[in-house]
Design a protein around this motif. Structure first.
Motif, mmCIF file in Angstrom:
data_model
loop_
_atom_site.group_PDB
_atom_site.id
_atom_site.type_symbol
_atom_site.label_atom_id
_atom_site.label_comp_id
_atom_site.label_asym_id
_atom_site.label_seq_id
_atom_site.Cartn_x
_atom_site.Cartn_y
_atom_site.Cartn_z
ATOM 1 N N VAL A 1 26.658 -7.374 -4.363
ATOM 2 C CA VAL A 1 25.285 -6.725 -4.716
ATOM 3 C C VAL A 1 25.019 -7.523 -5.978
ATOM 4 C CG1 VAL A 1 24.134 -4.976 -5.510
ATOM 5 C CG2 VAL A 1 25.435 -4.738 -3.538
ATOM 6 N N VAL A 2 25.920 -7.587 -6.925
ATOM 7 C CA VAL A 2 25.593 -8.434 -8.230
ATOM 8 C C VAL A 2 25.320 -9.686 -8.103
ATOM 9 C CG1 VAL A 2 26.887 -9.354 -10.259
ATOM 10 C CG2 VAL A 2 27.307 -6.877 -9.675
ATOM 11 N N LEU A 3 25.889 -10.551 -7.160
ATOM 12 C CA LEU A 3 25.575 -11.895 -6.872
ATOM 13 C C LEU A 3 24.180 -11.941 -6.185
ATOM 14 C CD1 LEU A 3 28.936 -13.212 -5.282
ATOM 15 C CD2 LEU A 3 27.637 -13.879 -7.562
ATOM 16 N N ILE A 4 23.670 -11.008 -5.360
ATOM 17 C CA ILE A 4 22.608 -10.966 -4.774
ATOM 18 C C ILE A 4 21.389 -10.757 -5.754
ATOM 19 C CG2 ILE A 4 20.897 -9.722 -3.079
ATOM 20 C CD1 ILE A 4 23.332 -9.831 -1.441
ATOM 21 N N MET B 1 18.533 -13.342 -7.036
ATOM 22 C CA MET B 1 17.153 -12.941 -6.888
ATOM 23 C C MET B 1 16.449 -13.062 -8.177
ATOM 24 S SD MET B 1 17.305 -9.853 -4.259
ATOM 25 C CE MET B 1 16.101 -8.879 -5.039
ATOM 26 N N LEU B 2 17.034 -12.689 -9.406
ATOM 27 C CA LEU B 2 16.372 -12.861 -10.665
ATOM 28 C C LEU B 2 16.396 -14.364 -11.193
ATOM 29 C CD1 LEU B 2 18.522 -10.131 -12.842
ATOM 30 C CD2 LEU B 2 15.938 -10.190 -12.435
ATOM 31 N N LYS B 3 17.159 -15.214 -10.802
ATOM 32 C CA LYS B 3 17.438 -16.579 -11.137
ATOM 33 C C LYS B 3 15.928 -17.216 -10.362
ATOM 34 C CE LYS B 3 19.525 -21.018 -10.021
ATOM 35 N NZ LYS B 3 18.523 -21.235 -8.737
ATOM 36 N N ASP B 4 15.876 -16.948 -9.163
ATOM 37 C CA ASP B 4 14.847 -17.469 -8.274
ATOM 38 C C ASP B 4 13.607 -16.927 -9.049
ATOM 39 O OD1 ASP B 4 13.967 -19.159 -6.129
ATOM 40 O OD2 ASP B 4 13.336 -17.321 -4.993
ATOM 41 N N THR B 5 13.296 -15.739 -9.323
ATOM 42 C CA THR B 5 11.998 -15.155 -9.697
ATOM 43 C C THR B 5 11.866 -15.715 -11.202
ATOM 44 O OG1 THR B 5 12.604 -13.072 -8.703
ATOM 45 C CG2 THR B 5 11.014 -13.191 -10.541
#
Length: 134
Positions: A14-17, A21-25
């Motif tokens: 969950v932390v990796l996902i 997602m934050l990096k991509d955003t």
């Protein structure tokens, strides 16, 4: 012991996902990342929030060979109740500083300086017309 390992594994996933997602955003590009050296000179948006919203932009471009004209137009604000027009001018050419609504958006003396027009309609159909006034 087995439940604890599964819980830790699920938490790590969950932390990796979430991190991915934050990096991509946060790393998405914007107008300043496009090739072409765009600079917005003038803009117009009508005050009508209940009917068709008309957005018009006059933009100068440094390098027309590599300019990402369609990508620039797609990054401009648009909604389904109006249309968006972006007039492209070569940097250093005469550019209108005042835009107006309707079919004719600036004085005709600037027509020869405009080398492209991007338009996105109310149905989100978009197109790029090279030399729109010739």
């Amino acid at each position: 012991m087995r439940n604890r390992k599964q819980s830790i594994f699920i938490i790590v996933i969950v932390v990796l996902i979430i991190g991915w997602m934050l990096k991509d955003t946060l790393s998405q590009g914007g107008i300043e990342d496009l090739k072409g050296g765009f600079k917005e000179v003038a803009s117009y948006r009508n005050e009508n929030n209940t009917g068709p919203v008309q957005r018009i932009y006059a933009v100068t471009v440094k390098d027309t060979a590599d300019a990402q004209l369609i990508d620039y137009g797609n990054l401009k604000p648009h909604n389904k109740y109006g249309n968006t027009k972006v007039y492209y001018f070569l940097e250093g050419a005469s550019v209108p500083s005042l835009l107006s609504p309707g079919e004719i958006n600036f004085d005709a003396k600037y027509n020869s300086s405009c080398f492209a027009l991007y338009e996105k309609s109310a149905m989100s159909n978009f197109g790029l017309v090279k030399n729109p006034f010739k």
